[in-house]
Structure formats: structure tokens, C-alpha cells
Design a protein around this motif. Structure first.
Motif, PDB file in Angstrom:
ATOM      1  N   ILE A 267      30.810  -9.657 -44.895  1.00  0.00           N
ATOM      2  CA  ILE A 267      32.032 -10.457 -44.731  1.00  0.00           C
ATOM      3  C   ILE A 267      32.644 -10.758 -46.085  1.00  0.00           C
ATOM      4  N   TYR A 272      34.701  -5.858 -42.517  1.00  0.00           N
ATOM      5  CA  TYR A 272      34.660  -6.676 -41.308  1.00  0.00           C
ATOM      6  C   TYR A 272      34.086  -5.946 -40.106  1.00  0.00           C
ATOM      7  N   GLU A 273      34.398  -4.676 -39.933  1.00  0.00           N
ATOM      8  CA  GLU A 273      33.905  -3.970 -38.747  1.00  0.00           C
ATOM      9  C   GLU A 273      32.386  -3.792 -38.801  1.00  0.00           C
ATOM     10  N   LYS A 276      30.853  -7.103 -38.095  1.00  0.00           N
ATOM     11  CA  LYS A 276      30.948  -7.480 -36.684  1.00  0.00           C
ATOM     12  C   LYS A 276      29.834  -6.803 -35.873  1.00  0.00           C
ATOM     13  N   ARG A 277      29.614  -5.514 -36.146  1.00  0.00           N
ATOM     14  CA  ARG A 277      28.560  -4.804 -35.417  1.00  0.00           C
ATOM     15  C   ARG A 277      27.176  -5.368 -35.734  1.00  0.00           C
ATOM     16  N   SER A 280      26.687  -8.986 -34.318  1.00  0.00           N
ATOM     17  CA  SER A 280      26.547  -8.980 -32.863  1.00  0.00           C
ATOM     18  C   SER A 280      25.123  -8.622 -32.456  1.00  0.00           C
ATOM     19  N   LEU A 302      30.310 -14.624 -36.757  1.00  0.00           N
ATOM     20  CA  LEU A 302      31.201 -13.813 -35.916  1.00  0.00           C
ATOM     21  C   LEU A 302      32.564 -14.467 -35.751  1.00  0.00           C
ATOM     22  N   VAL A 305      34.551 -13.703 -38.826  1.00  0.00           N
ATOM     23  CA  VAL A 305      35.040 -12.319 -38.847  1.00  0.00           C
ATOM     24  C   VAL A 305      36.281 -12.186 -37.970  1.00  0.00           C
ATOM     25  N   HIS A 306      36.221 -12.708 -36.733  1.00  0.00           N
ATOM     26  CA  HIS A 306      37.367 -12.584 -35.822  1.00  0.00           C
ATOM     27  C   HIS A 306      38.589 -13.320 -36.361  1.00  0.00           C
ATOM     28  N   THR A 309      40.229 -11.314 -39.122  1.00  0.00           N
ATOM     29  CA  THR A 309      40.969 -10.137 -38.660  1.00  0.00           C
ATOM     30  C   THR A 309      42.117 -10.496 -37.716  1.00  0.00           C
TER      31      THR A 309
END
Length: 628
Positions: A267, A272-273, A276-277, A280, A302, A305-306, A309
């Protein structure tokens, strides 16, 4: 929670679990990856007496403690505690078994983040160990209590407890665990040099003793120190090494922590992607092992991150999950019983002092009780009749009190409804009257003055007419300014969300809490009515004022979201928090509740000492509350 947001999160978790099968990825386990060996279960089943069952249980709990499956540790420990309590073994043996089991159970609760439950059993363990004169067991439980103080962010009490162990204990293992914990505390206090010195002492000992799990935990702390010193590549390398070794040894608690640190580092690097993975999967594994503390950390990352974005809908949904798990953790902790045990522990010496006096009085009480019992035998029939009469009076009194209370409640509801209706009518009338006066001044009076000015300007110029024209021109300007002043200009000329952001930027100075503000969707929020804008703006001002005065927070997050016909304001700080059940709300919260009454709004407060505060406000939007 919004169904669409929940569905998207579930789909994300499923897709990530598939991706996790690739070599080198962070593994998401479909089932619990630790299976209890059949030999250990068979040993427990075949155990005959209580001593054999105790040995079998210790083998089981040691296996699961080493692999981080604390739920199994708690299950087998509690099962054995019940068996010991109901057994007929000698008092000395019973205390010895209880001392061992309480300490094991306390460590498991501490690793799950249920620190109040952990404190309860550490105190019970000290009671048993002191009765056995077992100083080593007393020190082990004191170490556990120091760890609880650390986990509850009571750093000064924790440092004092660890230093006390260093001064009194001769157990090298306990001493170096204390070094390890002191390193973590000074890491939290941002004293990185002291933290590194303590941590390296502990690492050298654990490496020499081949204690791999403690070695990995200590390396993880060194990775955090490297990260805070801006040595990002070194930190990433340490986290990855710890994660791989923990997976190979099936230390799944360390495995989750290393994955969490890697995700947070991604982060920071704005990957970010990938973050996120990875996060999760951390959250999925934390659910499988029922580690609520790890779940909270993963959900918080999480959400970040959201939000980063622009996916505020999922960020809000994740925040709702976060609050639910936080409440569940609080409900699992029996605070009242724990506080009583803690007080009992600190007053045990006073109880010993008065024990001798109680023995002296006991003989005199026995004689008095004998006389009293004889007297009561004579009075029993009379007492029975009086009791029946008293019960009848009590029932009648309760019925009358209930009827009075119901009547008072009905009156109070009627008065509140009437008061709210009058307040709404008053505010609505004031707003309409302000607009009517503004329109009248601008359209009628202002128009007339402008016409007079035009006609006088077309006549022959004389000194008298010039003065009249000047006076009329001044009057026209005053009327125009008055019409504009009747409506709050800053809410009309500036976008509402930008107005809030501008207000919050005033606090962006060294020493103040760092304030983060997100609004989604901004265009729709800017269209709400002026009256509602004013009240939301004042509510945010009130919350910021409360935080500045009382919370001692270093970070504040504010989210303003319009979703499914609702306007949601989420206000969170990481300050010292307070007890919602015992703390009396001040004028600030009372003002907020009064403002929300105008719009039938709902206010929810979630806070706990040392855990920060989350305030959730919801207002159902009605057509009349939008700009015309």
C-alpha cells in the motif's frame, strides 16, 4: 450492508483463492491446514486417571500452541479444567494442574486478542502458583500480565512489569522474552534505536537455543524497524523470509502477521492491486483460524486500499464488517468479573492481615448465631404471615409504579413529537420567510430603485439631481447586499464538499491529528439543500472540536457518502476512546442529536478505552431536502 458491495467482496475472495494456487503466492487454505495427530487423540481417549488425562492434554495443547491454532488450545484446556475441578485429587495436585492450565489458557486468549479474558486467567494462575510457593510459575504469569498491559497500549505499566522481571528472575528464557517485548514497546513508541538493541539481544538468544518460532517473531520486529527507518527493500526481504519459513514450519499466526506487513508495505508503495489480493487472503485465513485481531487489521488495510482507489462503496461496506467484528470482540470479554479478580489480586495482602481477627470473632459469632436461631424458630410463623402480606403490598406497589411509568412515557412521547413538529415548522417557516424577503428586496425594491435611477439619469444634469442619483445608487447597493446576506453565501457560491475540505485544511499543522476526508459521489452531495448542508457542516465542526479537546488522536478519517437514498457520515479517530456504557455524553453530542432530529437522522457511537472512536450518522434523504 449494500448487497452489491457484499457480492463483489465475496467474488474477489473466491477469485483470489484460485490465484493463490500459483507457486510463490500467499497461500489461502480452503480448510484448516492443521490436523490433530491421531496418536495424540488416541492417547487422550485411552487415558485412565486424572494424571494421565493431564499429560495427554498438555501434549495436545503444546502441539496446537506451536502451530498457532489457539481455538484448539482453548477447547482442550477448558475441557481439562472442568475435569480437574470435578475430580477428587489432593488439593496440592489440583492447584498444580490448575496453575498449568490457567497459564496455557491465558496465553491462548492473549494470542486471539481477547486480552481481558487473558488477564482473568493469568490472575487465577498467580493465585494457584503463590499457594504452591512456585516462584517460577508466578513469574511466568507476571510476564503474561505484562504482555496484556502491552497489548492494551498501557506501555508505562508494561515497561515497569518487564523491568521488574529482569531484576528478579533468573530464568534466561523469561529474561529474553522480556527483551523481545521491550523491543516491541519501544518500536511502538518510535524509539527505534532502543527497540533494535533489545530485539537483537533477544534474537541472538533464540537463535542459539534453536527456538525457531521466537526467532521468526523477533525477525518480524526487525523488519518493522527497517520499514520505519525507510529501508523498504530490507523490510520487504525480511517479511518475505519470515512468511516463507513460517509457512514451512506451519506457524500460521506468524504467517498471517508477515502477510499483513507485506500487504501494508505494498500500500505504501501504491501497488494497490497486489495489496488487495494479498490482504484479502490474509483476511480469509484469519477467519479460518478465528483470529479476530488479525481480521480487524486486514479489514482496516483493505478499507484503505479501496478508499485510495476511489471505491468508496466497498470501503464503507468493509468498515461495516470492521465494526461488527470489533463489537463481537468486546462482547466476548467479561469485564465485570475480570475487574473483580484484578481488585482481589491487589488486595490479597490486606485480606491476610484481617484473617486472624476474623478467626477470633468466629467463636463469638457462633454463640450469637445459636441464640438467634432459637429465637427465629419461635418467630417463623409470624415471619411467614408478615412476608405474605409484604409480598402482596410489593406486587400492588409494582403495579402502580408500572402504570405511572407507562403514563409518563406516553406523555413524554407526545411532548417530544409535538416539540419536534414545532421545531420543524419553525425552521421551515424561517427558511421560507428568508427567501421571500430576499426575493422581495431583490426583485421589487431593487427593481424600482434601478428604474428611478435610470429616469433621473436621463434628465438635465443639475447639482441637486446628482446628489439624489448618488443617494439612490447607494441605497440600491445596500438593498442588494442585504438580499444576498439573507442567504448563507458560502453554501451557495462554493461546492459543499470543497467547503468541508477547506475547513479541515485549517487543522493541517504540525502537532495536530492528521485528518483524511473523502466524499462520494461529490456531485450528488453538493446538490442537497442549504438547510441540510448547514447542519452537516456544523456537526462536522462539533466532532472535530470534540476530537481536538478530548481524544488525543493522531489520525482522523471522515467519509461522507450518498448511497441508496441515504446520506452517511462516518467519523473515526484512533484516540484514547471511552466507555459508551459509563461515560455521560456532553453538550457536543447533545447538540448533534438535536440537529439530527430535524431530519429524522440516526447517530451510532462505537468506542472503548484505548481503542479509538467510530461515529456513524445516517439521514434518509427526502425530495424536499435538495436544491430547487
Amino acid at each position: 450492508m449494500n448487497k452489491r458491495a457484499l457480492l463483489s467482496i465475496c467474488l474477489l475472495l473466491v477469485s483470489i483463492s484460485c490465484l493463490a494456487q500459483n507457486q510463490g503466492a500467499f497461500v489461502g487454505f480452503g480448510n484448516l491446514p492443521v490436523k490433530t495427530p491421531d496418536s495424540l487423540l488416541r492417547h487422550l481417549k485411552q487415558a485412565g486417571d486424572i494424571k494421565a488425562r493431564m499429560l495427554a492434554t498438555q501434549s495436545l495443547t503444546a502441539f496446537h500452541a506451536a502451530h498457532g491454532t489457539t481455538d484448539s488450545v482453548i477447547f482442550y484446556s477448558r475441557q481439562m479444567i472442568d475435569a480437574v475441578n470435578n475430580s477428587a485429587v489432593k488439593d496440592h495436585d489440583k492447584l498444580s494442574y490448575q496453575s498449568t492450565l490457567y497459564h496455557t489458557l491465558a496465553k491462548a486468549y492473549s494470542e486471539q486478542g481477547l486480552h481481558d479474558e487473558a488477564l482473568r486467567y493469568y490472575l487465577e494462575g498467580i493465585r494457584c502458583a503463590e499457594a504452591l510457593n512456585d516462584n517460577a510459575a508466578v513469574n511466568e504469569n507476571k510476564l503474561g500480565i505484562a504482555n496484556v498491559y502491552f497489548a492494551r497500549n498501557e506501555y508505562n505499566k508494561a515497561i515497569e512489569a518487564y523491568n521488574d522481571l529482569l531484576n528478579t528472575s533468573h530464568d534466561e528464557q523469561l529474561i529474553h522474552i522480556a527483551y523481545q517485548q521491550l523491543g516491541i514497546i519501544y518500536l511502538e513508541k518510535k524509539d527505534l534505536a532502543t527497540a533494535k538493541a533489545y530485539t537483537e539481544k533477544a534474537l541472538l538468544f533464540f537463535r542459539q537455543e534453536h527456538q525457531l518460532k521466537n526467532e521468526l517473531q523477533t525477525k518480524l520486529a526487525l523488519g518493522i524497524i527497517a520499514e520505519l527507518n525507510q529501508h523498504t527493500e530490507e523490510a520487504f526481504s525480511i517479511y518475505n523470509e519470515v512468511k516463507n519459513n513460517a509457512e514451512a514450519q506451519q506457524f500460521f499466526d506468524i504467517y498471517i502477521n508477515a502477510g499483513q506487513r507485506l500487504g501494508d508495505l505494498l500500500i505504501i508503495n501504491k501497488e494497490y492491486e497486489d495489496a488487495k489480493r494479498l490482504l484479502s487472503l490474509v483476511y480469509t485465513n484469519a477467519i479460518q483460524w478465528n483470529d479476530m485481531k488479525a481480521q480487524l487489521k486486514a479489514l482496516n488495510s483493505l478499507r484503505t486500499v479501496h478508499a485510495a482507489t476511489g471505491d468508496y462503496e466497498n470501503a464503507y461496506a468493509i468498515m461495516t464488517q470492521y465494526m461488527g467484528i470489533s463489537r463481537e470482540m468486546l462482547n466476548l470479554q467479561n469485564k465485570k468479573e475480570i475487574n473483580e479478580l484484578e481488585i482481589k489480586y491487589h488486595t490479597v495482602q490486606k485480606e491476610k492481615e484481617i484473617l486472624n481477627k476474623e478467626n477470633e470473632l468466629q467463636h463469638q459469632k457462633t454463640i450469637k448465631y445459636s441464640l438467634l436461631i432459637g429465637f427465629l424458630v419461635i418467630l417463623l410463623p409470624v415471619i411467614g404471615l408478615l412476608y405474605m402480606y409484604y409480598q402482596k403490598l410489593q406486587a400492588q406497589s409494582k403495579l402502580n409504579a408500572t402504570m405511572d411509568e407507562m403514563n409518563q412515557q406516553k406523555i413524554a412521547v407526545l411532548l417530544k413529537d409535538k416539540e419536534l413538529a414545532l421545531l420543524k415548522a419553525s425552521v421551515s417557516g424561517q427558511e421560507k420567510e428568508r427567501k421571500r424577503i430576499a426575493e422581495e428586496l431583490h426583485d421589487s425594491i431593487g427593481g424600482n430603485l434601478a428604474a428611478i435611477k435610470l429616469r433621473l439619469s436621463n434628465q438635465d444634469s443639475v447639482n441637486g439631481l446628482k446628489e439624489v442619483i448618488k443617494q439612490i445608487d447607494d441605497t440600491y447597493i445596500q438593498v442588494r447586499d442585504l438580499s444576498h446576506d439573507l442567504i448563507p453565501q458560502k453554501f451557495n457560491n462554493t461546492g459543499f464538499t470543497e467547503l468541508i475540505a477547506g475547513y479541515l485544511r485549517q487543522f493541517d499543522v504540525p502537532g495536530n491529528a492528521k485528518i483524511s476526508f473523502q466524499a462520494y459521489p461529490r456531485e450528488e452531495i453538493d446538490l442537497i439543500g442549504t438547510t441540510l448542508k448547514v447542519e452537516i457542516y456544523k456537526i462536522i465542526q462539533e466532532l472535530i472540536t470534540n476530537t481536538q479537546k478530548h481524544s488525543q488522536a493522531s489520525k482522523v478519517e471522515i467519509q461522507l457518502t450518498k448511497i441508496d437514498g441515504l446520506l452517511k457520515l462516518l467519523f473515526e479517530d484512533n484516540g484514547k476512546g471511552f466507555s459508551v456504557e459509563t461515560t455521560k455524553h456532553g453538550i457536543g453530542f447533545q447538540n448533534i442529536r438535536e440537529r439530527l432530529k430535524l431530519f429524522d437522522g440516526a447517530l451510532s457511537i462505537d468506542s472503548f478505552p484505548s481503542k479509538g472512536t467510530v461515529i456513524d450518522i445516517e439521514i434518509s434523504l427526502k425530495p424536499e431536502w435538495y436544491e430547487a
